[in-house]
Design a protein around this motif. Structure first.
Motif, PDB file in Angstrom:
ATOM      1  N   ILE A   1      42.582  32.666  43.122  1.00 61.36           N
ATOM      2  CA  ILE A   1      41.358  33.352  42.945  1.00 61.36           C
ATOM      3  C   ILE A   1      41.144  33.004  41.253  1.00 61.36           C
ATOM      4  O   ILE A   1      39.883  32.816  40.967  1.00 61.36           O
ATOM      5  N   LYS A   2      42.288  33.021  40.548  1.00 64.52           N
ATOM      6  CA  LYS A   2      41.930  32.562  39.251  1.00 64.52           C
ATOM      7  C   LYS A   2      41.452  31.226  39.076  1.00 64.52           C
ATOM      8  O   LYS A   2      40.391  30.887  38.273  1.00 64.52           O
ATOM      9  N   VAL A   3      41.855  30.218  39.872  1.00 64.93           N
ATOM     10  CA  VAL A   3      41.293  28.708  39.818  1.00 64.93           C
ATOM     11  C   VAL A   3      39.694  28.787  40.150  1.00 64.93           C
ATOM     12  O   VAL A   3      39.027  28.277  39.561  1.00 64.93           O
ATOM     13  N   VAL A   4      39.541  29.576  41.159  1.00 69.12           N
ATOM     14  CA  VAL A   4      38.140  29.577  41.565  1.00 69.12           C
ATOM     15  C   VAL A   4      37.112  30.276  40.686  1.00 69.12           C
ATOM     16  O   VAL A   4      36.208  29.926  40.315  1.00 69.12           O
ATOM     17  N   HIS A   5      37.480  31.189  40.172  1.00 67.42           N
ATOM     18  CA  HIS A   5      36.925  32.171  39.156  1.00 67.42           C
ATOM     19  C   HIS A   5      36.609  31.309  37.870  1.00 67.42           C
ATOM     20  O   HIS A   5      35.363  31.134  37.266  1.00 67.42           O
ATOM     21  N   THR A   6      37.708  30.572  37.455  1.00 67.10           N
ATOM     22  CA  THR A   6      37.563  29.571  36.253  1.00 67.10           C
ATOM     23  C   THR A   6      36.567  28.362  36.508  1.00 67.10           C
ATOM     24  O   THR A   6      35.632  28.278  35.645  1.00 67.10           O
TER      25      THR A   6
ATOM     26  N   ILE B   1      41.272  35.141  35.559  1.00 64.15           N
ATOM     27  CA  ILE B   1      40.510  34.148  35.059  1.00 64.15           C
ATOM     28  C   ILE B   1      41.387  33.474  33.947  1.00 64.15           C
ATOM     29  O   ILE B   1      42.184  34.042  33.433  1.00 64.15           O
ATOM     30  N   PHE B   2      41.473  32.071  34.110  1.00 61.61           N
ATOM     31  CA  PHE B   2      42.124  31.399  33.074  1.00 61.61           C
ATOM     32  C   PHE B   2      41.237  31.142  31.578  1.00 61.61           C
ATOM     33  O   PHE B   2      40.666  30.223  31.391  1.00 61.61           O
TER      34      PHE B   2
ATOM     35  N   TRP C   1      40.325  37.615  24.839  1.00 58.53           N
ATOM     36  CA  TRP C   1      39.090  38.068  24.042  1.00 58.53           C
ATOM     37  C   TRP C   1      37.926  37.642  24.464  1.00 58.53           C
ATOM     38  O   TRP C   1      36.729  38.289  24.590  1.00 58.53           O
ATOM     39  N   LEU C   2      37.848  36.420  25.196  1.00 56.97           N
ATOM     40  CA  LEU C   2      36.828  35.631  25.614  1.00 56.97           C
ATOM     41  C   LEU C   2      36.553  36.517  27.081  1.00 56.97           C
ATOM     42  O   LEU C   2      35.303  36.540  27.381  1.00 56.97           O
ATOM     43  N   ALA C   3      37.406  36.634  27.860  1.00 56.03           N
ATOM     44  CA  ALA C   3      37.154  37.440  29.072  1.00 56.03           C
ATOM     45  C   ALA C   3      36.522  38.777  28.773  1.00 56.03           C
ATOM     46  O   ALA C   3      35.618  39.207  29.485  1.00 56.03           O
ATOM     47  N   ARG C   4      36.981  39.221  27.756  1.00 52.83           N
ATOM     48  CA  ARG C   4      36.477  40.695  27.627  1.00 52.83           C
ATOM     49  C   ARG C   4      35.136  40.885  27.023  1.00 52.83           C
ATOM     50  O   ARG C   4      34.223  41.637  27.423  1.00 52.83           O
TER      51      ARG C   4
END
Length: 122
Positions: A19-24, A90-91, A95-98
């Motif tokens: 999921i993290k790979v796909v989301h990234t 997500i990778f 701070w950027l995800a937030r």
């Protein structure tokens, strides 16, 4: 019993990793879309790709509205993690995800304003 729990945990972790790979990858795709839009309006290269970018951005916005301002990939990832971190799915740096939505919404709004200016000038 502990062996089964360990295997279940490993399966959950593998699913979360996928999921993290796909989301990234989706995030990277939308970065290309947004920054192409910004480049195109700054360089006054208003072409069909600008309108495709805008359509994709509107589509993304509608999806976020339907999912209560949350990415549907995050909703799926939540099944596999109890993490409270903004980047659990997500990778990206936390701070950027937030601040991701605020940053990119600002860039899109600036792009749309420049586009409107360019269209009025013609």
């Amino acid at each position: 019993m502990e062996q089964i729990q360990q295997e279940e945990l490993e399966i959950r972790n593998r699913k979360l990793l996928l999921i993290k790979v796909v989301h990234t990858l989706v995030w990277v795709f939308y970065n290309v879309v947004i920054f192409y839009l910004l480049y195109a309006v700054i360089a006054n290269r208003i072409d069909r790709w600008v309108w495709i970018c805008l359509g994709l951005i509107v589509l993304e916005g509608l999806v976020l509205l339907v999912f209560n301002k949350m990415c549907p990939i995050t909703v799926v990832a939540r099944r596999y993690s109890d993490s409270t971190k903004d980047n659990f799915d997500i990778f990206l740096p936390n701070w950027l995800a937030r601040y991701n939505k605020a940053i990119y919404t600002t860039i899109v709004l600036i792009s749309v304003l420049i586009l409107a200016y360019r269209l009025v000038q013609e």
